[in-house]
Design a protein around this motif. Structure first.
Motif, PDB file in Angstrom:
ATOM      1  N   GLN A   1     -32.085   6.888 -13.687  1.00 28.70           N
ATOM      2  CA  GLN A   1     -31.148   6.629 -12.924  1.00 28.70           C
ATOM      3  C   GLN A   1     -29.888   7.686 -13.421  1.00 28.70           C
ATOM      4  O   GLN A   1     -29.270   8.234 -12.515  1.00 28.70           O
TER       5      GLN A   1
ATOM      6  N   ASP B   1     -30.585   4.398  -5.720  1.00 25.82           N
ATOM      7  CA  ASP B   1     -30.609   2.854  -6.039  1.00 25.82           C
ATOM      8  C   ASP B   1     -31.686   2.733  -7.099  1.00 25.82           C
ATOM      9  O   ASP B   1     -32.419   3.363  -7.600  1.00 25.82           O
TER      10      ASP B   1
ATOM     11  N   ARG C   1     -24.062   2.397  -0.777  1.00 32.28           N
ATOM     12  CA  ARG C   1     -24.495   3.498  -1.257  1.00 32.28           C
ATOM     13  C   ARG C   1     -24.174   4.946  -0.621  1.00 32.28           C
ATOM     14  O   ARG C   1     -23.872   5.982  -1.378  1.00 32.28           O
TER      15      ARG C   1
END
Length: 311
Positions: free
Chosen positions: A12, A23, A206
């Protein structure tokens, strides 16, 4: 050459370093694909950020990016290799002029690697000083089934068989990212060789984070209104729903128009950056856009009031 991520959090962070807001589920797919050494098969609507993942991995891992853009009628000559027939003919003429009569030797010579024009799939198998490259096979669903079947050997053994030379096998597996917009179904045999992930439209939180990363010049209020507007637009019955790429383009267009907030006129004048079909634009422009904007403002006002009450 950067090391491959050793955890989901590291994956990530790797994507974040390339300005890609992912995500945890997507980061998990990337991590497992890299860890298992399996191609990452990304499927989803156009404009949701599938291709960008390969570009980001290339940048953050400091690997070369080898891209094969797929299209209808794509064949081995365009995707893998072809012989340089012009050079071969010159070589034959030179051999004849020099009165070289050994036809077997001439044949072996003209079908050697120096007469080979290497296309993306073959290039991805070659050793690279920076490490195995990132091979992007983009929009595989645009090709036909025979080409898809050819990929099975490549994705199974990471090798290509050239009849005149034999099998050319990768010393180290490239990092493979395959994308599909699902205009047709990809065969199960190919999917089984990959780690599959469906890239969906992002939620509002997001998408706002993506906008703040990609269009930092846009104010927070404008970005929030844009995200809320697009999220509501995706619930409409449109021919082509706007992807994240269109959200970014639209926000950038609004910034160029010196907009600090949405209004009906700005929406109508800039819809071409968000919607790509005239029927969709005609359906939304005017009263429909104004109604959506009114809902957006009401929702954002209610959200702001709720936050004030919490404090």
């Amino acid at each position: 050459m950067a090391a491959l991520p050793g955890s989901i959090d590291a994956a990530q962070d790797l994507l974040k370093a390339g300005h890609y807001v992912a995500d945890r589920s997507l980061a998990t797919a990337v991590f497992l694909s890299l860890k298992l050494g399996r191609p990452l098969f990304l499927e989803g609507e156009a404009g949701v950020g599938k291709t960008e993942i390969a570009k980001v991995l290339s940048t953050t891992l400091d690997r070369n990016l080898v891209r094969l853009q797929c299209y209808e009628g794509l064949d081995i000559a365009s995707a893998v290799y072809e012989w340089n027939y012009a050079r071969q003919m010159i070589e034959i003429r030179l051999a004849e002029a020099a009165h070289e009569g050994d036809k077997e030797k001439i044949t072996q010579d003209i079908f050697s690697e120096r007469f080979l024009i290497k296309r993306p799939l073959l290039q991805a198998l070659e050793p690279d000083p920076k490490g195995p490259p990132v091979l992007l096979i983009d929009e595989l669903d645009r090709t036909d089934e025979p080409f898809e079947a050819f990929l099975l050997e490549l994705l199974s053994d990471f090798q290509v068989t050239i009849p005149e030379i034999g099998a050319i096998k990768a010393v180290e597996k490239p990092i493979v990212v395959i994308t599909s917009n699902r205009t047709r179904e990809i065969h199960d045999a190919l999917k089984r060789r990959c780690f599959y992930y469906w890239v969906d439209y992002p939620d509002s939180e997001r998408e706002l984070a993506i906008l703040r990363t990609k269009v930092p010049a846009a104010g927070l209020d404008l970005s929030r209104e844009v995200v809320a507007f697009v999220q509501k637009l995706r619930k409409r019955d449109l021919f082509k729903l706007p992807g994240v790429a269109e959200t970014i383009d639209w926000t950038d267009a609004l910034v160029q128009l010196d907009q600090v907030a949405l209004n009906a006129g700005a929406i109508d004048n800039s819809l071409g950056a968000l919607l790509k079909y005239q029927d969709d634009i005609a359906r939304i422009r005017g009263s429909e856009a104004a109604a959506i904007l009114e809902q957006v403002r009401a929702d954002l006002a209610a959200e702001k009031a709720a936050k004030l009450l919490q404090h």
